[in-house]
Design a protein around this motif. Structure first.
Motif, short mmCIF file in Angstrom:
data_model
loop_
_atom_site.label_atom_id
_atom_site.label_comp_id
_atom_site.label_asym_id
_atom_site.label_seq_id
_atom_site.Cartn_x
_atom_site.Cartn_y
_atom_site.Cartn_z
N TYR A 52 -29.53 1.39 64.50
CA TYR A 52 -30.52 0.37 64.85
C TYR A 52 -31.70 0.39 63.89
O TYR A 52 -32.07 1.43 63.35
N LEU A 87 -28.55 2.60 74.63
CA LEU A 87 -28.22 2.45 73.22
C LEU A 87 -26.82 2.96 72.89
O LEU A 87 -26.26 2.60 71.87
N LEU A 123 -35.84 -1.37 64.03
CA LEU A 123 -36.79 -1.99 64.96
C LEU A 123 -38.06 -2.35 64.21
O LEU A 123 -38.63 -1.50 63.53
N LEU A 131 -35.37 -5.19 68.39
CA LEU A 131 -34.32 -4.24 68.02
C LEU A 131 -33.18 -4.98 67.34
O LEU A 131 -32.76 -6.04 67.80
N ASP A 182 -28.90 -6.48 70.39
CA ASP A 182 -29.27 -6.98 69.07
C ASP A 182 -30.17 -8.21 69.19
O ASP A 182 -29.84 -9.19 69.86
N ILE A 189 -33.31 5.31 65.72
CA ILE A 189 -33.79 3.97 65.39
C ILE A 189 -34.72 4.08 64.18
O ILE A 189 -35.68 4.85 64.20
N VAL A 235 -37.64 2.68 62.35
CA VAL A 235 -38.76 1.84 62.79
C VAL A 235 -39.67 1.49 61.62
O VAL A 235 -40.03 2.36 60.83
#
Length: 181
Positions: free
Chosen positions: A162, A36, A164, A148, A82, A127, A129
């Motif tokens: 990011y 990442l 997700l 992602l 991505d 991330i 989520v």
């Protein structure tokens, strides 16, 4: 008649190939926290190294607040991931003081163990989520599988590079959650 049969066979082969290729593309790839952060600019190496190796947690936390825009620039995320289906192990951190049926949380790598209140990880190590099924958050690591996106998100806890959309969340073990160093 032979021409029509050949056309159908070719069309059937193309459909079968498309289905098989699509299925293989949908299989999640296991990524590490190091994956990442692969796109960090070389020009930021000394700056980030100084931040990551601060001997005092309070200095690191203060630096994170004061220089947040620069950290966002120096930790932009990896664009080659991505839109990919991925599987990654980490720790769920709820956004609110709620631990049952949590549908939105931050997934983070292991944090410094020498701090009472560790500063947030860099944006490419967080991330955001979304998990519609909900999760009971514990201190145990988890595997998260889903699509992602390289899409910045800001919360009151951290900036993320990011997001997700999680399909599944399962138990992981501590060795599964590697910083990738």
């Amino acid at each position: 008649m032979a021409r029509t049969r050949t056309d159908r066979l070719v069309a059937g082969a193309l459909v079968a190939t498309a289905l098989l290729t699509g299925a293989a593309a949908a299989d999640p790839v296991t990524v590490s926290w190091a994956d990442l952060r692969a796109n960090r600019p070389d020009a930021c190496a000394a700056f980030l190294n100084n931040y990551l190796n601060q001997p005092k947690c309070a200095q690191q936390a203060g630096s994170a607040r004061l220089l947040s825009r620069r950290y966002e620039t120096c930790a932009p995320g990896t664009d080659s991931l991505d839109g990919r289906a991925v599987r990654i192990a980490g720790y769920a951190h709820p956004l609110e003081f709620e631990f049952r049926d949590v549908k939105t949380f931050l997934l983070i790598p292991p944090l410094r163990q020498d701090c009472n209140h560790p500063p947030p990880p860099l944006p490419d190590q967080v991330i955001a989520v979304e998990f519609p099924d909900g999760l009971d958050v514990t201190a145990d690591p988890i595997w998260v599988t889903g699509v992602l996106r390289l899409q910045q998100s800001k919360t009151h806890l951290a900036t993320t590079a990011y997001t997700l959309q999680a399909k599944t969340v399962t138990r992981a073990t501590i060795p599964d959650v590697s910083g990738g160093d």
